[in-house]
Design an enzyme around this catalytic site. Sequence first.
Site, PDB file in Angstrom:
ATOM      1  N   ASP A  35       0.830  -1.205   0.000  1.00  0.00           N
ATOM      2  CA  ASP A  35       0.000   0.000   0.000  1.00  0.00           C
ATOM      3  C   ASP A  35       0.866   1.257   0.000  1.00  0.00           C
ATOM      4  OD1 ASP A  35      -2.066  -1.720   0.065  1.00  0.00           O
ATOM      5  OD2 ASP A  35      -2.853  -1.115   2.033  1.00  0.00           O
ATOM      6  N   TYR A  38       2.376   1.873  -3.381  1.00  0.00           N
ATOM      7  CA  TYR A  38       1.338   2.357  -4.295  1.00  0.00           C
ATOM      8  C   TYR A  38       1.059   3.837  -4.036  1.00  0.00           C
ATOM      9  CZ  TYR A  38      -3.035   2.584  -6.937  1.00  0.00           C
ATOM     10  OH  TYR A  38      -4.010   2.938  -7.831  1.00  0.00           O
ATOM     11  N   ASP A  39       0.847   4.162  -2.752  1.00  0.00           N
ATOM     12  CA  ASP A  39       0.540   5.551  -2.392  1.00  0.00           C
ATOM     13  C   ASP A  39       1.652   6.506  -2.807  1.00  0.00           C
ATOM     14  OD1 ASP A  39      -1.830   4.724  -1.399  1.00  0.00           O
ATOM     15  OD2 ASP A  39      -1.229   4.762   0.720  1.00  0.00           O
ATOM     16  N   GLU A 110     -24.056 -18.022 -13.380  1.00  0.00           N
ATOM     17  CA  GLU A 110     -23.417 -16.876 -12.710  1.00  0.00           C
ATOM     18  C   GLU A 110     -24.188 -16.564 -11.447  1.00  0.00           C
ATOM     19  OE1 GLU A 110     -23.472 -13.659 -15.534  1.00  0.00           O
ATOM     20  OE2 GLU A 110     -22.576 -14.934 -17.072  1.00  0.00           O
ATOM     21  N   LYS A 112     -26.149 -14.046  -8.948  1.00  0.00           N
ATOM     22  CA  LYS A 112     -26.905 -12.808  -9.104  1.00  0.00           C
ATOM     23  C   LYS A 112     -26.586 -11.938  -7.898  1.00  0.00           C
ATOM     24  CE  LYS A 112     -31.358 -11.083 -10.548  1.00  0.00           C
ATOM     25  NZ  LYS A 112     -31.782 -10.253  -9.422  1.00  0.00           N
ATOM     26  N   ASP A 114     -26.606  -8.817  -5.544  1.00  0.00           N
ATOM     27  CA  ASP A 114     -27.654  -7.852  -5.288  1.00  0.00           C
ATOM     28  C   ASP A 114     -27.064  -6.451  -5.260  1.00  0.00           C
ATOM     29  OD1 ASP A 114     -30.184  -7.077  -4.913  1.00  0.00           O
ATOM     30  OD2 ASP A 114     -30.300  -7.634  -2.801  1.00  0.00           O
ATOM     31  N   ARG A 133     -28.890   1.935 -14.817  1.00  0.00           N
ATOM     32  CA  ARG A 133     -29.866   1.275 -15.670  1.00  0.00           C
ATOM     33  C   ARG A 133     -31.035   2.208 -15.993  1.00  0.00           C
ATOM     34  NH1 ARG A 133     -34.511  -1.613 -15.444  1.00  0.00           N
ATOM     35  NH2 ARG A 133     -34.632  -3.373 -16.855  1.00  0.00           N
ATOM     36  N   GLU A 171     -22.616  -5.232 -12.611  1.00  0.00           N
ATOM     37  CA  GLU A 171     -23.303  -4.912 -11.363  1.00  0.00           C
ATOM     38  C   GLU A 171     -22.341  -4.181 -10.431  1.00  0.00           C
ATOM     39  OE1 GLU A 171     -26.317  -6.033 -11.659  1.00  0.00           O
ATOM     40  OE2 GLU A 171     -27.239  -5.908  -9.678  1.00  0.00           O
ATOM     41  N   TYR A 223     -20.743  -8.752 -16.676  1.00  0.00           N
ATOM     42  CA  TYR A 223     -21.340 -10.023 -17.080  1.00  0.00           C
ATOM     43  C   TYR A 223     -22.070 -10.029 -18.418  1.00  0.00           C
ATOM     44  CZ  TYR A 223     -25.051  -7.693 -14.424  1.00  0.00           C
ATOM     45  OH  TYR A 223     -25.921  -6.775 -13.935  1.00  0.00           O
ATOM     46  N   LYS A 311     -34.270 -17.247  -7.813  1.00  0.00           N
ATOM     47  CA  LYS A 311     -34.112 -16.599  -6.504  1.00  0.00           C
ATOM     48  C   LYS A 311     -33.723 -17.676  -5.492  1.00  0.00           C
ATOM     49  CE  LYS A 311     -35.719 -12.360  -7.241  1.00  0.00           C
ATOM     50  NZ  LYS A 311     -35.118 -11.122  -6.839  1.00  0.00           N
ATOM     51  N   CYS A 405     -58.454   2.960  20.876  1.00  0.00           N
ATOM     52  CA  CYS A 405     -57.418   3.456  19.958  1.00  0.00           C
ATOM     53  C   CYS A 405     -56.225   3.986  20.746  1.00  0.00           C
ATOM     54  CB  CYS A 405     -57.988   4.562  19.069  1.00  0.00           C
ATOM     55  SG  CYS A 405     -56.745   5.326  18.019  1.00  0.00           S
ATOM     56  N   CYS A 408     -56.218   7.965  20.036  1.00  0.00           N
ATOM     57  CA  CYS A 408     -57.245   8.927  20.446  1.00  0.00           C
ATOM     58  C   CYS A 408     -58.200   8.372  21.498  1.00  0.00           C
ATOM     59  CB  CYS A 408     -58.037   9.421  19.226  1.00  0.00           C
ATOM     60  SG  CYS A 408     -59.064   8.135  18.480  1.00  0.00           S
ATOM     61  N   CYS A 423     -60.137   2.166  13.982  1.00  0.00           N
ATOM     62  CA  CYS A 423     -60.539   3.298  14.813  1.00  0.00           C
ATOM     63  C   CYS A 423     -61.554   4.091  13.991  1.00  0.00           C
ATOM     64  CB  CYS A 423     -59.329   4.167  15.143  1.00  0.00           C
ATOM     65  SG  CYS A 423     -59.788   5.779  15.798  1.00  0.00           S
ATOM     66  N   CYS A 429     -59.000  11.482  14.886  1.00  0.00           N
ATOM     67  CA  CYS A 429     -57.889  10.684  15.424  1.00  0.00           C
ATOM     68  C   CYS A 429     -56.558  11.225  14.886  1.00  0.00           C
ATOM     69  CB  CYS A 429     -58.055   9.218  15.031  1.00  0.00           C
ATOM     70  SG  CYS A 429     -56.640   8.205  15.494  1.00  0.00           S
TER      71      CYS A 429
END
Length: 664
Positions: A35, A38-39, A110, A112, A114, A133, A171, A223, A311, A405, A408, A423, A429
Site C-alpha cells: 500500500d 502504491y501511495d 453466474e 446474481k 444484489d 440502468r 453490477e 457479465y 431466486k 385506539c 385517540c 378506529c 384521530c
Amino acid sequence: MDDRHAAETEAALLRVELTDANYRYYILDSPTLTDAEYDAKLRRLAELEAAHHELVTPDSPTQRVGAAPLSAFENVAHGVPMLSLQNAMNADELRELDDPEGNSFDYVGELKIDGLGVSLTYEDGRFVRGATRGDGSTGEDVSINLRTVRSVPLRLRDGVRAPRRIEVRGEVYLSKQEFVRLNEERERTGEPLFANPRNAAAGSLRQLDSRITARRRLDCVAYTHGVVEGAEFGSQWEYLEWLREAGFLVSSEARRLPDVEAAVAYQQEWVERRHDVPYEIDGVVLKVNAYARQRQLGVVSRSPRWAIAFKLPAEQAETVIKEIEASVGRTGAVTPTAVFETVFLAGTRVSRASLHNQDEIDRKDVRVGDSVVVQKAGDIIPEVVRVVAEKRPDGTVPYRLPAECPACGTALERPEGEAVTRCPNRAGCPAQVQARLEHFVSRGAMDIDGVGEALLAQLVDTGLVRDAADLYALTAVQLAGLERMGRKSAENAVAAITASRRRPLARFVFALGIRHVGETAARVLAESCGTIADLMAAGKEALTAVHEIGETTAEAVASFFADPEQRRLVERLLEAGVEPEPVEAARSETLAGTTWVFTGGLERTTRDGAAEQVRRRGGTVASSVSRKTTYVVVGENPGSKLDQAQRLGAKILTEAEFEDLLAG
Ligand code: IVH
C-alpha cells in the site's frame, strides 16, 4: 531532455505501473506493490500532473479520487436497452429453455449479486461514459462516480482486441464487509444507517459528490454487453474470457455448464453456498451459452428468453419478541407490529415485522417473550414465520389488540367477518390525520419536499393542520413559530407547498388516499377521466367500464366522491389553488388510413403496446400481411411475415424506425 519531456516520460511510466498494480490488486486479487509503495507512486504522479496540467489524462489513476460535486446527473440513452431477467421458480422452468427437439445446449451459471446494474461505454479501449440502468432505455450519467470504482478499468488492457465501441454491462455492489464498515462509521457520526448493501451501493453511486463515492469502495463485476461495434463474440463464455483479459472483474464463480441438468445442479449448489462469497447474492443466473442460440430465442417484453434468474429461498433467523405495538394507519386500520431483538437477515438489520391483524396473531399465537423464527419475504419484507414452542417462557399471555385506539382513545371496532380492527374516529384521530397527511406529501403523491413526518406531527399537535387543504393556508410566519423551525426552513416548506399546487392529475388522485387506488389505478383513472371534475362526476358504472379498473376499485372511488366530507375536502383543495394538470386526450389522426403488422420480438415495448400506439394515432393493426398492409415492423427473429411483406411491397420498418415515425 527538457523538464517537460522528462515529466511526461516519468508520468507515462507511473501510469502504467499504477494501472497494472491496480489490476493485480482488484482484479487478480494478488497485489504486487505494498500500500505504501502504491501511495508513494500515486502521490508522485499527482505532483507531476499538478506541475504540468497538460499531462493529466482521463484514464490516469489519479482520476479515481473524485471530482467537484455536480448539481444533477444528465440522462443518457443506452445504445441497446438494459434488459431484466425473468424469475424461475423451479427447475422445470429452466428445462423449458432447452431445445424441445432434444438437442442439448450448454449454459453459463453466474451469481446474481444484489447490486445495481450499470452500463460502461468504452471507445477504442477507453472508458468514456458510465450510466445507471434507469428505466432500461435511459439511465443517469454517473461517469464521475464510476471512475472512482477500482474494478472499473479506465482503459482496456494492452494486447486485448479493443472494439471500436462497446457497452460493458455489470453490477456495482458493496461487499458485506464494506457495508458493515460503512454503517459502523455512520453510526458513529450519527448519520442514518443503510438498510442493506444494495441501498448503500445505490446511494453511493448516485452521490453528486464523487469524493464521497471514492471513499465507499464499491466494486463492479461485468457479465454482459449492450452495443458492440468492431468485434464479435460467439458465446457468453467467450465474452466472459474476453472481459477477464480486458481487465474487468468477472465472478470467479461463473461456470460453464455442459447441459441443463448441470445448470439445475449449479442452482442447488448455491442454495447451500450463498454465504461462501463476500457479497450478498439473491439468486443465480443461468444463460444459454451460444449467441446463435440466444438470437434464436430472442427477447420478450424486455427480458431475454435465453437467460433466467433463480431466486434463493429466504434466509431465516431466530430472535425474541420484546413488545407488540399497535399503530393506526391512514384508513384507521390498527396494525400490530412485533418488535424483537435485532437480527441480521439477508444483509440487513431487522427489529420489527408486521403481524397484520388479530387473526394472524391468533393463528401464530405470537406472545411477548416468545422466541420466534423470522425471515424476509421476497428478501425484503420481514415477517414472523412461527413461534419456537419449546422455548416459550412461563407466564406469557396471548396477545390481544387494545380495545381503545392507542392514539385517540376511541373504542375500536371490528366489523363481523372482517380481519381488520379500525378506529372509527376518521376526522379526529391524530394518528389517522397524520398518516393521511404523510401520504399526501409523499414522493409518489404531491411530492412536497421539506414537509416531513416531524413537521407534520407538530402541525397536527398544534392544531394548525387537520387535513391536506389546511396545508395550503400555512404561512412562513406560522411555521417559524414552531419549535426547531428556522425562518429559512419555514420559507422553504411554504415554497414547497406552493409548488405542489400544480401536479399531474394522477398524482393528485393518488394523494387523496382513496382505498384500493394505488399509483397505477390513479394513473388509469386520470387518463380515462382527463379532469378531476369528470372523475368526481363518474359513477360506479362508468368507472367499472374503464379497462384495468375492477369493481372493488370503482366502488371505492364512487363512494369516496359520494361522501360529502371527502367531496368537501377536494373542493377546499381546489379552492386553495390546487390545480391538477388535466390529461390531454391522447388521440390523433396522424396514422389514419394506414394498416400495420408486427412481426418478431420487440425490445422496447410489447406488441400490444406498439399496437395501442398505432391505434391512438388512428391507424389499423392487422395480424397478417395482405395487400392492404402499409407498414410491417420487424423485431427480433421475424417469421414468414417478413418474406410476405417484401413480396407484397409493404414498407418495412425496424423498431427504431417505428419509434421515429411515432415521434413524428
Ligand atoms: S444479465 C441480459 N447477469 O439482475 C439480461 N444480470 O433483472 C440481464 N444481475 O438488471 C442482465 N447479476 O442488474 C445478468 N450475472 C448477472 C447478474 C445480473 C445480477 C442483475 C442486473 C439485472 C437484474 C435482472
